[in-house]
Design a protein around this motif. Sequence first.
Motif, PDB file in Angstrom:
ATOM      1  N   PRO A  45      -4.710  -0.172   6.444  1.00 24.43           N
ATOM      2  CA  PRO A  45      -5.115   1.059   5.763  1.00 24.43           C
ATOM      3  C   PRO A  45      -3.956   1.813   5.106  1.00 24.43           C
ATOM      4  N   THR A  46      -2.712   1.457   5.422  1.00 28.49           N
ATOM      5  CA  THR A  46      -1.583   2.161   4.822  1.00 28.49           C
ATOM      6  C   THR A  46      -1.277   1.660   3.412  1.00 28.49           C
ATOM      7  N   ILE A  47      -1.817   0.506   3.030  1.00 26.91           N
ATOM      8  CA  ILE A  47      -1.605  -0.043   1.685  1.00 26.91           C
ATOM      9  C   ILE A  47      -2.812   0.329   0.831  1.00 26.91           C
ATOM     10  N   GLN A  48      -2.556   0.957  -0.294  1.00 27.01           N
ATOM     11  CA  GLN A  48      -3.621   1.312  -1.222  1.00 27.01           C
ATOM     12  C   GLN A  48      -3.162   0.969  -2.627  1.00 27.01           C
ATOM     13  N   TYR A  49      -4.139   0.752  -3.513  1.00 27.43           N
ATOM     14  CA  TYR A  49      -3.755   0.510  -4.900  1.00 27.43           C
ATOM     15  C   TYR A  49      -4.016   1.771  -5.706  1.00 27.43           C
ATOM     16  N   GLU A  50      -3.144   2.019  -6.644  1.00 28.82           N
ATOM     17  CA  GLU A  50      -3.233   3.201  -7.496  1.00 28.82           C
ATOM     18  C   GLU A  50      -2.939   2.801  -8.931  1.00 28.82           C
ATOM     19  N   THR A  51      -3.444   3.603  -9.857  1.00 24.98           N
ATOM     20  CA  THR A  51      -3.108   3.434 -11.262  1.00 24.98           C
ATOM     21  C   THR A  51      -2.046   4.463 -11.599  1.00 24.98           C
ATOM     22  N   ILE A  52      -0.884   3.977 -12.051  1.00 26.43           N
ATOM     23  CA  ILE A  52       0.233   4.859 -12.363  1.00 26.43           C
ATOM     24  C   ILE A  52       0.761   4.508 -13.742  1.00 26.43           C
ATOM     25  N   THR A  53       1.598   5.384 -14.321  1.00 29.39           N
ATOM     26  CA  THR A  53       2.217   5.049 -15.603  1.00 29.39           C
ATOM     27  C   THR A  53       3.327   4.030 -15.359  1.00 29.39           C
ATOM     28  N   CYS A  54       3.465   3.120 -16.303  1.00 28.57           N
ATOM     29  CA  CYS A  54       4.437   2.034 -16.134  1.00 28.57           C
ATOM     30  C   CYS A  54       5.878   2.510 -16.301  1.00 28.57           C
ATOM     31  N   SER A  55       6.095   3.521 -17.132  1.00 30.07           N
ATOM     32  CA  SER A  55       7.458   3.997 -17.341  1.00 30.07           C
ATOM     33  C   SER A  55       7.421   5.459 -17.755  1.00 30.07           C
ATOM     34  N   ASP A  56       8.605   6.038 -17.896  1.00 29.75           N
ATOM     35  CA  ASP A  56       8.703   7.448 -18.308  1.00 29.75           C
ATOM     36  C   ASP A  56       8.364   7.624 -19.781  1.00 29.75           C
ATOM     37  N   ILE A  57       8.590   6.600 -20.592  1.00 33.37           N
ATOM     38  CA  ILE A  57       8.497   6.743 -22.046  1.00 33.37           C
ATOM     39  C   ILE A  57       7.068   6.568 -22.558  1.00 33.37           C
ATOM     40  N   ASP A  58       6.402   5.509 -22.155  1.00 32.80           N
ATOM     41  CA  ASP A  58       5.085   5.237 -22.720  1.00 32.80           C
ATOM     42  C   ASP A  58       3.969   5.681 -21.782  1.00 32.80           C
ATOM     43  N   GLU A  59       2.761   5.625 -22.301  1.00 30.88           N
ATOM     44  CA  GLU A  59       1.596   6.068 -21.548  1.00 30.88           C
ATOM     45  C   GLU A  59       0.816   4.894 -20.961  1.00 30.88           C
ATOM     46  N   GLU A  60       1.359   3.689 -21.020  1.00 33.30           N
ATOM     47  CA  GLU A  60       0.659   2.525 -20.501  1.00 33.30           C
ATOM     48  C   GLU A  60       0.474   2.657 -18.991  1.00 33.30           C
ATOM     49  N   GLU A  61      -0.731   2.301 -18.537  1.00 33.03           N
ATOM     50  CA  GLU A  61      -1.017   2.387 -17.116  1.00 33.03           C
ATOM     51  C   GLU A  61      -0.801   1.033 -16.458  1.00 33.03           C
ATOM     52  N   CYS A  62      -0.335   1.084 -15.218  1.00 30.37           N
ATOM     53  CA  CYS A  62      -0.136  -0.121 -14.422  1.00 30.37           C
ATOM     54  C   CYS A  62      -0.861   0.028 -13.101  1.00 30.37           C
ATOM     55  N   LEU A  63      -1.264  -1.087 -12.542  1.00 33.14           N
ATOM     56  CA  LEU A  63      -1.836  -1.106 -11.208  1.00 33.14           C
ATOM     57  C   LEU A  63      -0.693  -1.337 -10.233  1.00 33.14           C
ATOM     58  N   ALA A  64      -0.642  -0.541  -9.179  1.00 35.97           N
ATOM     59  CA  ALA A  64       0.450  -0.649  -8.219  1.00 35.97           C
ATOM     60  C   ALA A  64      -0.101  -0.639  -6.802  1.00 35.97           C
ATOM     61  N   LEU A  65       0.573  -1.365  -5.910  1.00 34.30           N
ATOM     62  CA  LEU A  65       0.282  -1.314  -4.479  1.00 34.30           C
ATOM     63  C   LEU A  65       1.264  -0.333  -3.866  1.00 34.30           C
ATOM     64  N   CYS A  66       0.739   0.649  -3.149  1.00 34.93           N
ATOM     65  CA  CYS A  66       1.586   1.720  -2.621  1.00 34.93           C
ATOM     66  C   CYS A  66       1.446   1.828  -1.107  1.00 34.93           C
ATOM     67  N   ASP A  67       2.559   2.138  -0.459  1.00 38.19           N
ATOM     68  CA  ASP A  67       2.546   2.492   0.951  1.00 38.19           C
ATOM     69  C   ASP A  67       3.564   3.609   1.157  1.00 38.19           C
ATOM     70  N   GLU A  68       3.540   4.214   2.325  1.00 37.59           N
ATOM     71  CA  GLU A  68       4.398   5.365   2.576  1.00 37.59           C
ATOM     72  C   GLU A  68       5.850   4.970   2.800  1.00 37.59           C
ATOM     73  N   GLU A  69       6.090   3.759   3.298  1.00 37.04           N
ATOM     74  CA  GLU A  69       7.454   3.342   3.636  1.00 37.04           C
ATOM     75  C   GLU A  69       8.303   3.039   2.415  1.00 37.04           C
ATOM     76  N   THR A  70       7.793   2.159   1.529  1.00 42.20           N
ATOM     77  CA  THR A  70       8.615   1.671   0.422  1.00 42.20           C
ATOM     78  C   THR A  70       8.187   2.184  -0.931  1.00 42.20           C
ATOM     79  N   GLY A  71       7.163   3.021  -1.009  1.00 41.12           N
ATOM     80  CA  GLY A  71       6.709   3.530  -2.300  1.00 41.12           C
ATOM     81  C   GLY A  71       5.742   2.563  -2.964  1.00 41.12           C
ATOM     82  N   CYS A  72       5.756   2.574  -4.283  1.00 43.39           N
ATOM     83  CA  CYS A  72       4.801   1.764  -5.058  1.00 43.39           C
ATOM     84  C   CYS A  72       5.480   0.548  -5.667  1.00 43.39           C
ATOM     85  N   SER A  73       4.746  -0.545  -5.692  1.00 43.72           N
ATOM     86  CA  SER A  73       5.204  -1.778  -6.340  1.00 43.72           C
ATOM     87  C   SER A  73       4.206  -2.118  -7.441  1.00 43.72           C
ATOM     88  N   ILE A  74       4.692  -2.200  -8.668  1.00 43.84           N
ATOM     89  CA  ILE A  74       3.818  -2.480  -9.798  1.00 43.84           C
ATOM     90  C   ILE A  74       3.345  -3.928  -9.727  1.00 43.84           C
TER      91      ILE A  74
END
Length: 179
Positions: A45-74
Amino acid sequence: LTALSRPALVTPRPPAPLRSRAPVATAPAPASLLGKAARMVRGDPTIQYETITCSDIDEEECLALCDEETGCSIVAPSAALRTLKIGVYFALWFALSTGYNIANKVRLNAIALPWCHSAASLGVGTAFVSFLWATGLRKRPSLPRAAVATLLPISFLHALGHIGAVVSAGAGAVSFTQI
């Protein structure tokens, strides 16, 4: 030397500036991403997927796996995943359609009555859906009379197309039907 045989002079372009990733969405090591994916599949249950922006510059969205320990991995850009999903659906449709046509051909080789096969297929489908609606397992659609009047010719033509597909399987090779 002619103009066609001379090598063209190409001026090299300067390299494009590298875009930095957002601090939350860092590019993970493959083992980290696979580890998170495996934990998510196992029901962590600590791993969830989220939609986040891929970078600071563009608005492209990426799917990422996130947890509290290591943050998000695209995992991948959302558009790429949608394209992959459509490709998988198309491949599944083609494979299941091929299987259906081969099963029809086997039945038609056993009993060469294509009109009866197609009528039985439509009848079983109607009985199945009626059962689902009667038991409440599937909500019955509520359509106004105008919508039913619009859909009747379409459903009639669909039934004719189904009959034509079964008759063509009885008349020739499965590859002819699949096309």
